[in-house]
Design an enzyme around this catalytic site. Structure first.
Site, PDB file in Angstrom:
ATOM      1  N   ASP A  45      67.704 -43.389 -36.459  1.00  0.00           N
ATOM      2  CA  ASP A  45      68.289 -44.718 -36.261  1.00  0.00           C
ATOM      3  C   ASP A  45      67.978 -45.243 -34.855  1.00  0.00           C
ATOM      4  O   ASP A  45      67.820 -46.453 -34.662  1.00  0.00           O
ATOM      5  CB  ASP A  45      69.806 -44.670 -36.482  1.00  0.00           C
ATOM      6  CG  ASP A  45      70.160 -44.599 -37.954  1.00  0.00           C
ATOM      7  OD1 ASP A  45      69.369 -45.086 -38.783  1.00  0.00           O
ATOM      8  OD2 ASP A  45      71.228 -44.047 -38.288  1.00  0.00           O
ATOM      9  N   ASN A 122      73.649 -53.218 -33.867  1.00  0.00           N
ATOM     10  CA  ASN A 122      74.872 -52.429 -34.082  1.00  0.00           C
ATOM     11  C   ASN A 122      76.082 -53.018 -33.367  1.00  0.00           C
ATOM     12  O   ASN A 122      77.048 -53.373 -33.996  1.00  0.00           O
ATOM     13  CB  ASN A 122      74.692 -51.002 -33.565  1.00  0.00           C
ATOM     14  CG  ASN A 122      74.098 -50.071 -34.614  1.00  0.00           C
ATOM     15  OD1 ASN A 122      74.011 -50.423 -35.781  1.00  0.00           O
ATOM     16  ND2 ASN A 122      73.696 -48.895 -34.190  1.00  0.00           N
ATOM     17  N   GLU A 123      76.005 -53.068 -32.031  1.00  0.00           N
ATOM     18  CA  GLU A 123      77.189 -53.485 -31.281  1.00  0.00           C
ATOM     19  C   GLU A 123      76.896 -53.693 -29.814  1.00  0.00           C
ATOM     20  O   GLU A 123      75.853 -53.303 -29.307  1.00  0.00           O
ATOM     21  CB  GLU A 123      78.315 -52.429 -31.391  1.00  0.00           C
ATOM     22  CG  GLU A 123      78.154 -51.169 -30.559  1.00  0.00           C
ATOM     23  CD  GLU A 123      77.199 -50.140 -31.094  1.00  0.00           C
ATOM     24  OE1 GLU A 123      76.133 -49.969 -30.444  1.00  0.00           O
ATOM     25  OE2 GLU A 123      77.433 -49.522 -32.120  1.00  0.00           O
ATOM     26  N   ASP A 150      89.996 -47.747 -22.016  1.00  0.00           N
ATOM     27  CA  ASP A 150      88.641 -47.218 -21.771  1.00  0.00           C
ATOM     28  C   ASP A 150      87.565 -48.271 -22.018  1.00  0.00           C
ATOM     29  O   ASP A 150      86.544 -48.292 -21.340  1.00  0.00           O
ATOM     30  CB  ASP A 150      88.374 -46.018 -22.686  1.00  0.00           C
ATOM     31  CG  ASP A 150      89.058 -44.762 -22.178  1.00  0.00           C
ATOM     32  OD1 ASP A 150      89.742 -44.852 -21.138  1.00  0.00           O
ATOM     33  OD2 ASP A 150      88.912 -43.696 -22.814  1.00  0.00           O
ATOM     34  N   ALA A 185      90.922 -46.500 -26.630  1.00  0.00           N
ATOM     35  CA  ALA A 185      92.070 -45.955 -25.893  1.00  0.00           C
ATOM     36  C   ALA A 185      92.768 -46.999 -25.023  1.00  0.00           C
ATOM     37  O   ALA A 185      92.767 -46.901 -23.790  1.00  0.00           O
ATOM     38  CB  ALA A 185      91.622 -44.762 -25.029  1.00  0.00           C
TER      39      ALA A 185
END
Ligand code: NAD
Length: 268
Positions: A45, A122-123, A150, A185
Site C-alpha cells: 500500500d 488516506n488521510e 495527542d 487520546a
C-alpha cells in the site's frame, strides 16, 4: 495504451515489474513515465500511495492498479500469481473505472495568504512535537470544540481502514462523499472537553483545525509523507473535487476487501 510501473524496489517487486513491463510491451502497450493512462504499483500500500502522489497532477487521465508482493494490501490487491491474467485483461479491452473520494487539504501560514495545497488518498494526521496538541476545531466556519491531546486525523472513506481504523473510527464505504475526523487520546476532564466520537462530514462541510499556540512545531502527515510546520493559522480539510480512478478488471467489492484484509483471506 500508455502505462508505467512503480516498484517498491525490493528484489521480488523488481522481478515482477520487469516481467510485467515485458509482457505489456509484447502486447504493444507503450511504456510512458510522463503521461501514463495506467499506473501499476508493485509492492504494498505504501508503494501505491507513492504512485498516487507521483501522478496526482493527472488524476483525470490516469487509472491506478496495485499488485502486492508482501501481504494483501488494501489498494495493492492483485497477487503476483494473477499477473498473467491481469496482463491479458489489460491488453484485451478498455477497462472499467471505479472512482473513490479524496481529501483536499490547505495549510495556511500565519503571515501570508499563500497556502500550500495537497490531496490525500488516506488521510492527514496532525500531531505536536512539543507536548500536547492544542487546536480549535471549526466545522462549516463555526467553532465546534477546543481539542487537547495527542492529535487529530482526517481521513477519506478508502483511508478509513488505515490509521482512522486504529483510532476507533468507522469504516466508510467509498461511495460516500465524506470525510471523517478522529481523535488521538484527547484530554477530557472538567477543564477540557471534546466530543470524543468520530465525526463524519459530508461534502462541502469544511473542517478547519486552528493551532492555539503559535511558534510550536506541528507535525503534519499526509498519507506517508511527514513535514514539520511552524506558525500555521489553519489546516482546511474538505472532500476534494478530484477523485482517484481505479482500473477494475474483476469484481472485488469494498466489503470483500475489508473482510479479506482484516478477518481472513481465503486466497492466501
Ligand atoms: P506502513 O508501511 O507502516 O503501512 C502501514 C500499514 O497501513 C500497512 O500495513 C498498509 O498495508 C496499511 N494501509 C495503508 N493504507 C491502507 C488502507 N487504506 N486501508 C487499510 N490498510 C492500509 O506505512 P506507509 O506505507 O508509509 O503507509 C502510510 C499509512 O500508514 C498512512 O496513510 C496511515 O494510514 C497508516 N498508518 C497507520 C497507523 C496505525 O494504524 N496505527 C499509524 C500510522 C500510519
Amino acid at each position: 495504451m500508455r502505462f508505467c510501473i512503480l516498484s517498491r524496489e525490493d528484489s521480488k517487486s523488481k522481478v515482477i515489474t520487469s516481467r510485467m513491463r515485458q509482457y505489456l510491451e509484447d502486447f504493444a502497450l507503450v511504456y510512458d513515465k510522463e503521461e501514463p493512462e495506467l499506473v501499476i504499483s508493485v509492492g504494498g500500500d505504501g508503494t501505491f500511495l507513492e504512485a498516487f502522489h507521483t501522478y496526482r497532477h493527472r488524476l483525470k487521465d490516469t487509472a491506478f492498479i496495485g499488485v502486492h508482493t508482501g501481504h494483501l494490501g488494501f489498494y495493492a490487491d492483485w497477487v503476483p500469481e494473477e499477473i498473467e491474467k491481469l496482463i491479458i485483461e489489460i491488453a484485451k479491452k478498455p477497462f472499467e473505472v471505479v472512482e473513490y473520494p479524496l481529501l483536499d487539504i490547505k495549510i495556511h501560514p500565519v503571515d501570508s495568504n499563500e497556502y500550500q495545497h495537497f490531496l490525500a488518498l488516506n488521510e492527514v494526521s496532525v500531531k505536536s512535537t512539543e507536548g500536547t496538541l492544542a487546536m480549535d476545531v471549526h466545522i462549516k466556519g463555526v467553532h465546534f470544540e477546543r481539542f487537547r491531546g495527542d492529535g487529530l486525523c482526517v481521513s477519506t472513506p478508502s483511508g478509513s481502514t488505515a490509521y482512522n481504523k486504529a483510532l476507533g473510527g468507522a469504516i466508510l464505504h467509498p461511495s460516500l462523499n465524506a470525510l471523517q475526523v478522529t481523535e488521538m487520546a484527547s484530554i477530557n476532564n472538567r477543564v477540557y472537553r471534546t466530543i470524543g466520537s468520530p465525526l463524519i462530514l459530508p461534502k462541502h462541510h469544511v473542517c478547519e483545525l486552528l493551532p492555539i499556540y503559535q511558534g510550536r512545531n506541528i507535525l503534519i502527515t499526509i498519507d506517508h509523507q511527514t513535514e514539520v510546520y511552524k506558525n500555521i493559522s489553519r489546516i482546511e480539510c474538505r472532500v476534494a473535487n478530484e477523485k482517484i480512478r481505479f482500473a477494475r478488471f474483476r469484481a472485488f467489492p469494498f466489503w470483500k476487501r475489508v473482510h479479506d484484509s482484516f478477518i481472513s483471506d481465503e486466497r492466501s
